[in-house]
Design a protein around this motif. Structure first.
Motif, PDB file in Angstrom:
ATOM      1  N   LEU A 194       0.838  -1.110  -0.004  1.00 44.55           N
ATOM      2  CA  LEU A 194      -0.049  -0.098   0.009  1.00 44.55           C
ATOM      3  C   LEU A 194       0.796   1.441  -0.056  1.00 44.55           C
ATOM      4  N   ASN A 195       2.002   1.222   0.427  1.00 42.40           N
ATOM      5  CA  ASN A 195       2.821   2.242   0.612  1.00 42.40           C
ATOM      6  C   ASN A 195       3.560   2.568  -0.767  1.00 42.40           C
ATOM      7  N   ALA A 196       3.779   1.650  -1.570  1.00 41.18           N
ATOM      8  CA  ALA A 196       4.493   1.749  -3.120  1.00 41.18           C
ATOM      9  C   ALA A 196       3.557   0.499  -3.942  1.00 41.18           C
ATOM     10  N   PRO A 197       2.444   1.030  -3.945  1.00 40.44           N
ATOM     11  CA  PRO A 197       1.741   0.135  -5.099  1.00 40.44           C
ATOM     12  C   PRO A 197       2.262   0.118  -6.646  1.00 40.44           C
ATOM     13  N   GLY A 198       2.243  -1.132  -7.346  1.00 40.43           N
ATOM     14  CA  GLY A 198       2.746  -1.280  -8.374  1.00 40.43           C
ATOM     15  C   GLY A 198       1.746  -1.739  -9.177  1.00 40.43           C
ATOM     16  N   PRO A 199       2.062  -2.380 -10.419  1.00 38.73           N
ATOM     17  CA  PRO A 199       1.123  -2.976 -11.448  1.00 38.73           C
ATOM     18  C   PRO A 199       0.578  -4.403 -10.972  1.00 38.73           C
ATOM     19  N   ASP A 200       1.326  -4.950 -10.134  1.00 36.80           N
ATOM     20  CA  ASP A 200       0.911  -6.325  -9.603  1.00 36.80           C
ATOM     21  C   ASP A 200       0.299  -6.276  -7.983  1.00 36.80           C
ATOM     22  N   SER A 201       0.113  -5.105  -7.629  1.00 41.84           N
ATOM     23  CA  SER A 201      -0.345  -4.829  -6.237  1.00 41.84           C
ATOM     24  C   SER A 201      -1.503  -5.537  -6.087  1.00 41.84           C
ATOM     25  N   VAL A 202      -2.472  -5.539  -6.912  1.00 40.93           N
ATOM     26  CA  VAL A 202      -3.863  -6.151  -6.908  1.00 40.93           C
ATOM     27  C   VAL A 202      -3.778  -7.658  -6.573  1.00 40.93           C
ATOM     28  N   ALA A 203      -2.735  -8.199  -7.696  1.00 42.27           N
ATOM     29  CA  ALA A 203      -2.619  -9.768  -7.466  1.00 42.27           C
ATOM     30  C   ALA A 203      -1.885 -10.038  -6.198  1.00 42.27           C
ATOM     31  N   GLN A 204      -0.900  -9.412  -5.757  1.00 42.75           N
ATOM     32  CA  GLN A 204      -0.193  -9.856  -4.560  1.00 42.75           C
ATOM     33  C   GLN A 204      -1.227  -9.928  -3.403  1.00 42.75           C
ATOM     34  N   LEU A 205      -2.241  -8.530  -3.349  1.00 41.89           N
ATOM     35  CA  LEU A 205      -3.090  -8.599  -2.257  1.00 41.89           C
ATOM     36  C   LEU A 205      -4.032  -9.670  -2.221  1.00 41.89           C
ATOM     37  N   ASN A 206      -4.523  -9.954  -3.528  1.00 41.55           N
ATOM     38  CA  ASN A 206      -5.406 -11.412  -3.799  1.00 41.55           C
ATOM     39  C   ASN A 206      -4.619 -12.592  -3.231  1.00 41.55           C
ATOM     40  N   SER A 207      -3.631 -12.692  -3.565  1.00 45.81           N
ATOM     41  CA  SER A 207      -2.686 -13.964  -3.205  1.00 45.81           C
ATOM     42  C   SER A 207      -2.771 -14.047  -1.657  1.00 45.81           C
ATOM     43  N   LEU A 208      -2.406 -12.959  -0.847  1.00 47.79           N
ATOM     44  CA  LEU A 208      -2.306 -12.780   0.648  1.00 47.79           C
ATOM     45  C   LEU A 208      -3.720 -13.167   1.156  1.00 47.79           C
ATOM     46  N   GLN A 209      -4.558 -12.543   0.531  1.00 45.83           N
ATOM     47  CA  GLN A 209      -5.937 -12.917   0.935  1.00 45.83           C
ATOM     48  C   GLN A 209      -6.477 -14.309   0.938  1.00 45.83           C
ATOM     49  N   SER A 210      -6.094 -14.926  -0.260  1.00 46.14           N
ATOM     50  CA  SER A 210      -6.144 -16.344  -0.387  1.00 46.14           C
ATOM     51  C   SER A 210      -5.566 -17.216   0.654  1.00 46.14           C
ATOM     52  N   THR A 211      -4.401 -16.945   0.846  1.00 50.99           N
ATOM     53  CA  THR A 211      -3.706 -17.758   1.701  1.00 50.99           C
ATOM     54  C   THR A 211      -4.093 -17.546   3.055  1.00 50.99           C
ATOM     55  N   ASP A 212      -4.574 -16.176   3.511  1.00 54.79           N
ATOM     56  CA  ASP A 212      -5.278 -16.265   4.635  1.00 54.79           C
ATOM     57  C   ASP A 212      -6.502 -16.801   4.720  1.00 54.79           C
ATOM     58  N   SER A 213      -7.341 -16.974   3.854  1.00 53.60           N
ATOM     59  CA  SER A 213      -8.794 -17.549   4.062  1.00 53.60           C
ATOM     60  C   SER A 213      -8.392 -19.277   4.356  1.00 53.60           C
ATOM     61  N   LEU A 214      -7.078 -19.556   3.290  1.00 52.37           N
ATOM     62  CA  LEU A 214      -7.089 -21.007   3.603  1.00 52.37           C
ATOM     63  C   LEU A 214      -6.505 -21.418   5.205  1.00 52.37           C
ATOM     64  N   LEU A 215      -5.760 -20.591   5.559  1.00 53.50           N
ATOM     65  CA  LEU A 215      -5.142 -20.802   6.731  1.00 53.50           C
ATOM     66  C   LEU A 215      -6.413 -20.892   8.076  1.00 53.50           C
TER      67      LEU A 215
END
Length: 244
Positions: A85-106
């Motif tokens: 969030l401090n340094a957003p990039g072109p793949d920021s949304v994908a990275q956030l979605n990946s973190l959210q998916s892993t968090d949901s799995l755990l």
């Protein structure tokens, strides 16, 4: 003076004459005295209840591992979200979605682990109470240890904490202010970390409680009942093999 049994002169030997005729054979048949009936030994208890203790310990250990993994991931997730969030990039949304998916799995694994370790303990508790009652012991022996009360108290505290914090541990992500989003995620992460830390302590207390009660109950049962199964060569005390 002669012996009344064999008519042998008993003037020298005296009253202690060891006459073989004085020893009469024990009567056999209907006239024989009945021996006192011997109580049959109580059958040995099965050791299957101890298997439920290992089941409870194993499920608790697996749940403990899941909680530790999720706790470590939560630390990593918070720092990753803050940097994205401090340094957003072109793949920021994908990275956030990946973190959210892993968090949901755990999160799902944590829920499954919680149910499994509770079921494992209930199975152990039911089996050990049955074994204690079968041995004629007082079932209150199970709860005479501080770890059992500590575990019940920790469960109650964690459930209350989850209930009161359920509404605060969410964010809709609608804010455009990165700092505000970071603060929201940090709050959620801190609450989750505290919850997981308390749960790890709770699981550890339960494992200790199961080990302690298992040892206490096993020692108490062995004092009043045999625990080895009947098998080849097993001979209960007082039951000599008969020749017929």
């Amino acid at each position: 003076m002669s012996c009344s049994a064999c008519n042998t002169a008993d003037a020298v030997l005296g009253d202690g004459h060891p006459c073989p005729g004085a020893a009469q054979a024990a009567p056999v048949g209907f006239g024989a005295p009945m021996a006192a009936p011997m109580a049959a030994p109580r059958p040995p208890l099965s050791n299957s209840w101890q298997n439920t203790a290992w089941l409870s310990i194993g499920l608790s250990a697996l749940y403990l591992v899941v909680c530790v993994v999720r706790l470590v991931f939560t630390f990593h997730e918070t720092s990753r979200i803050e940097s994205i969030l401090n340094a957003p990039g072109p793949d920021s949304v994908a990275q956030l979605n990946s973190l959210q998916s892993t968090d949901s799995l755990l999160n799902n694994l944590t829920l499954v682990g919680f149910v499994a370790y509770l079921v494992g303990y209930l199975v152990y508790f039911a089996a050990v109470r049955k074994a204690v009652r079968a041995a004629g012991l007082n079932s209150a022996l199970l709860v005479k240890h501080w770890t059992y009360y500590a575990w019940r108290g920790a469960i109650l505290v964690s459930l209350l904490a989850s209930f009161f914090n359920a509404g605060s541990n969410s964010t809709d992500g609608s804010s455009d202010d990165a700092a505000q989003l970071i603060d929201q995620f940090k709050h959620i992460a801190m609450t989750t970390e505290l919850y997981l830390a308390a749960r790890i302590v709770t699981i550890g207390v339960l494992i200790v409680a199961v080990v302690v009660t298992r040892n206490r109950v096993r020692a108490a049962i062995q004092q009043v009942r045999p625990t080895a199964p009947f098998g080849a060569g097993y001979q209960p005390q007082g039951m000599a093999p008969q020749p017929y």
